[in-house]
Structures are given as structure tokens and as C-alpha cells.
Motif scaffolding. Structure first.
Motif, mmCIF file in Angstrom:
data_model
loop_
_atom_site.group_PDB
_atom_site.id
_atom_site.type_symbol
_atom_site.label_atom_id
_atom_site.label_comp_id
_atom_site.label_asym_id
_atom_site.label_seq_id
_atom_site.Cartn_x
_atom_site.Cartn_y
_atom_site.Cartn_z
ATOM 1 N N UNK A 198 3.327 -20.020 0.020
ATOM 2 C CA UNK A 198 3.724 -21.075 -0.912
ATOM 3 C C UNK A 198 4.042 -22.389 -0.209
ATOM 4 N N UNK A 199 4.830 -22.322 0.855
ATOM 5 C CA UNK A 199 5.304 -23.547 1.482
ATOM 6 C C UNK A 199 4.530 -23.967 2.729
ATOM 7 N N UNK A 200 3.825 -23.030 3.358
ATOM 8 C CA UNK A 200 3.123 -23.352 4.600
ATOM 9 C C UNK A 200 1.611 -23.258 4.464
ATOM 10 N N UNK A 201 1.143 -22.798 3.306
ATOM 11 C CA UNK A 201 -0.283 -22.757 3.037
ATOM 12 C C UNK A 201 -1.033 -21.621 3.696
ATOM 13 N N UNK A 202 -0.325 -20.625 4.218
ATOM 14 C CA UNK A 202 -1.008 -19.513 4.874
ATOM 15 C C UNK A 202 -1.740 -18.663 3.845
ATOM 16 N N UNK A 203 -2.927 -18.252 4.195
ATOM 17 C CA UNK A 203 -3.783 -17.458 3.305
ATOM 18 C C UNK A 203 -3.384 -15.980 3.367
ATOM 19 N N UNK A 204 -3.308 -15.358 2.209
ATOM 20 C CA UNK A 204 -3.072 -13.915 2.110
ATOM 21 C C UNK A 204 -4.266 -13.328 1.377
ATOM 22 N N UNK A 205 -4.936 -12.380 2.002
ATOM 23 C CA UNK A 205 -6.135 -11.809 1.391
ATOM 24 C C UNK A 205 -5.859 -10.508 0.650
ATOM 25 N N UNK A 206 -4.747 -9.836 0.967
ATOM 26 C CA UNK A 206 -4.421 -8.563 0.318
ATOM 27 C C UNK A 206 -2.926 -8.529 0.014
ATOM 28 N N UNK A 207 -2.578 -9.000 -1.170
ATOM 29 C CA UNK A 207 -1.155 -9.066 -1.523
ATOM 30 C C UNK A 207 -0.505 -7.687 -1.555
ATOM 31 N N UNK A 208 -1.226 -6.681 -1.993
ATOM 32 C CA UNK A 208 -0.631 -5.336 -2.058
ATOM 33 C C UNK A 208 -0.223 -4.859 -0.668
ATOM 34 N N UNK A 209 -1.000 -5.202 0.334
ATOM 35 C CA UNK A 209 -0.687 -4.783 1.702
ATOM 36 C C UNK A 209 0.590 -5.434 2.222
ATOM 37 N N UNK A 210 0.999 -6.554 1.647
ATOM 38 C CA UNK A 210 2.211 -7.233 2.128
ATOM 39 C C UNK A 210 3.481 -6.448 1.804
ATOM 40 N N UNK A 211 3.370 -5.460 0.939
ATOM 41 C CA UNK A 211 4.529 -4.630 0.593
ATOM 42 C C UNK A 211 4.740 -3.476 1.570
ATOM 43 N N UNK A 212 3.877 -3.341 2.566
ATOM 44 C CA UNK A 212 3.964 -2.213 3.501
ATOM 45 C C UNK A 212 4.470 -2.692 4.850
ATOM 46 N N UNK A 213 5.603 -2.183 5.289
ATOM 47 C CA UNK A 213 6.109 -2.497 6.624
ATOM 48 C C UNK A 213 5.449 -1.550 7.622
ATOM 49 N N UNK A 214 5.155 -2.065 8.793
ATOM 50 C CA UNK A 214 4.585 -1.222 9.848
ATOM 51 C C UNK A 214 5.623 -0.194 10.289
ATOM 52 N N UNK A 215 5.168 0.971 10.670
ATOM 53 C CA UNK A 215 6.092 2.036 11.080
ATOM 54 C C UNK A 215 6.895 1.638 12.318
ATOM 55 N N UNK A 216 6.399 0.682 13.078
ATOM 56 C CA UNK A 216 7.104 0.232 14.279
ATOM 57 C C UNK A 216 8.095 -0.894 14.010
ATOM 58 N N UNK A 217 8.072 -1.456 12.797
ATOM 59 C CA UNK A 217 8.989 -2.546 12.451
ATOM 60 C C UNK A 217 10.400 -2.033 12.254
#
Length: 163
Positions: free
Chosen positions: A71-90
């Protein structure tokens, strides 16, 4: 479920009188609320789905990190559903730090915006930027919605309530 001490609810923020000050004040209030819900949440529950949709605390905060940056920095997101998944190492601390960094970067952009009707100055070739008013209102709605989800998920995890 263990019973955690009840935190007191923070009242709505006191802000300046301009439209932008009010919108930014409420957005920052919600940003702090959701980060506080995730901070200190125990493993593995912080990443475990408590509802059939798969929603979990780390995933919510990770998603909001992407929404802030888009929204504020203009970064492209190609798979919004994937943004809900944290990496197991996070770790919780890493996800919270990434969110806070995204908020800081977004606020740096917002600090230079004075006209709520002007477009957010973000680089995204070929796509018009929304107005500051729209972007702030959208982020209040998006962050508030997920902060409500986080309230329920955190209470289910360890009984923590309040903001």
C-alpha cells in the motif's frame, strides 16, 4: 487453556485535529495493538491454526507486513494467500521486527504526505497510486479486521486479553 493476566484496554488515541493526524493516529493505534497480540505468544501455538481457515497469529502479522509494503511502498504481491503463511524458521521476534520495519518504512513515506487527496508517492510503474485518504482508510480497515482476529486467537492460545 492457561489463564493469563488481563491487560487493560487502551482507549482510542488522542490525535491532532487534521484529517491525516486522526487517520494516522488510529492506524498507529491498531498497528501497536496487533503487534502486541503477537509479541510473546508461545510456540508452536503462535503458528498453529485455531480455525478451519488456517488463520494463525504469525500469519496475520506476516500478511499485514505485505499489505503495508504494498500500500505505502508500492511493492508487488503476486500471491496474497501465501502472505498468511509464516516460514517454519521464522521466530515470533523476527516476524514482529519485520512488521515494525515495514511500519517504519511506511511512516517515512507518510511523513512527506500533506494532502489527503494526493496520491501516495510510491513507485509502481503502470499502476496509479491511491490517494493518501484511501490508503490510510484501507489500512485502518485491514489492520482493525486482523487485530480482531488476533484478539480471539491470542485468547484461545493462552487467555491473554486486552490491548
Amino acid at each position: 487453556m492457561p489463564t493469563a493476566p488481563r491487560r487493560s484496554d487502551a482507549p482510542p488515541p488522542r490525535t491532532g485535529n487534521s484529517e491525516t493526524e486522526v487517520l494516522r493516529g488510529f492506524l498507529d493505534y491498531l498497528r501497536n495493538s496487533i503487534a502486541a497480540k503477537v509479541e510473546g505468544a508461545p510456540e508452536p501455538q503462535v503458528r498453529t491454526a485455531a480455525v478451519p481457515s488456517g488463520t494463525n497469529l504469525l500469519g496475520l502479522l506476516g500478511h499485514l507486513t505485505f499489505v503495508e509494503r504494498s500500500t505505502f511502498l508500492g511493492e508487488e504481491v503476486t500471491d496474497w494467500q501465501a502472505t498468511f503463511q509464516a516460514a517454519s524458521t521464522d521466530s515470533v521476534a523476527e516476524v514482529v521486527a519485520r512488521y515494525r520495519a515495514a511500519v517504519e518504512d511506511a511512516n517515512t513515506v507518510l511523513d512527506e504526505c500533506t494532502d489527503p487527496g494526493a496520491p501516495v508517492p510510491r513507485p509502481r510503474p503502470g499502476r496509479p497510486a491511491p490517494s493518501l485518504r484511501w490508503a490510510l482508510t484501507h489500512m485502518i480497515e485491514e489492520t482493525g479486521r486482523h487485530a480482531g482476529h488476533a484478539d480471539i486467537l491470542r485468547e484461545l492460545i493462552d487467555g491473554t486479553t486486552g490491548r
